[in-house]
Design a protein around this motif. Structure first.
Motif, short mmCIF file in Angstrom:
data_model
loop_
_atom_site.label_atom_id
_atom_site.label_comp_id
_atom_site.label_asym_id
_atom_site.label_seq_id
_atom_site.Cartn_x
_atom_site.Cartn_y
_atom_site.Cartn_z
N ASN A 17 0.77 -1.02 -0.07
CA ASN A 17 0.03 -0.07 0.05
C ASN A 17 0.89 1.27 0.05
N ARG A 18 2.01 1.26 0.88
CA ARG A 18 2.87 2.52 0.90
C ARG A 18 3.41 2.53 -0.60
N LEU A 19 4.06 1.44 -1.16
CA LEU A 19 4.67 1.48 -2.64
C LEU A 19 3.47 2.03 -3.42
N LYS A 20 2.41 1.62 -3.38
CA LYS A 20 1.42 2.09 -4.42
C LYS A 20 1.23 3.95 -4.24
N GLU A 21 1.08 4.05 -2.95
CA GLU A 21 0.93 5.77 -2.83
C GLU A 21 2.05 6.27 -3.27
N GLU A 22 3.31 5.79 -2.92
CA GLU A 22 4.56 6.39 -3.54
C GLU A 22 4.65 6.71 -5.02
N THR A 23 4.33 5.53 -5.54
CA THR A 23 4.36 5.51 -6.95
C THR A 23 3.30 6.43 -7.86
N ALA A 24 1.98 6.42 -7.00
CA ALA A 24 0.96 7.38 -7.62
C ALA A 24 1.46 8.58 -7.54
N VAL A 48 0.21 2.90 -12.42
CA VAL A 48 0.38 2.85 -11.17
C VAL A 48 1.01 1.67 -10.96
N GLY A 49 0.33 0.52 -11.48
CA GLY A 49 0.47 -1.00 -11.43
C GLY A 49 1.84 -1.25 -11.93
N GLY A 50 2.03 -0.98 -13.37
CA GLY A 50 3.23 -0.95 -14.10
C GLY A 50 4.24 -0.38 -13.57
N GLN A 51 4.40 0.73 -12.89
CA GLN A 51 5.40 1.27 -12.30
C GLN A 51 5.97 0.55 -11.02
N MET A 52 4.93 0.04 -10.32
CA MET A 52 5.09 -0.58 -9.01
C MET A 52 6.06 -1.81 -9.43
#
Length: 67
Positions: A17-24, A48-52
């Motif tokens: 969840n933290r990674l998703k928020e940072e990436t977004a 967002v998913g691709g960058q994650m």
């Protein structure tokens, strides 16, 4: 047979969840976790998913390289 929505490792869920928020935030989508995802384009959500995935792959490659 239906798929379970439970995470395999519940402790990892918070990190994802933290990674998703940072990436977004890096992409320019502010407050992503509290945003209604239906209001975003599929391209934005996919970005967002691709960058994650890219970040996770880079982290593993660095780990394997000993960095």
């Amino acid at each position: 047979m239906s798929r379970s929505r439970k995470p395999v490792n519940p402790a990892a869920q918070e990190a994802l969840n933290r990674l998703k928020e940072e990436t977004a935030a890096e992409i320019g989508l502010k407050d992503y976790n509290n945003t209604y995802k239906g209001a975003l384009t599929s391209a934005d959500n996919g970005r967002v998913g691709g960058q994650m995935v890219r970040k996770m792959i880079q982290a593993q490659e660095s780990k394997f390289a000993g960095k």
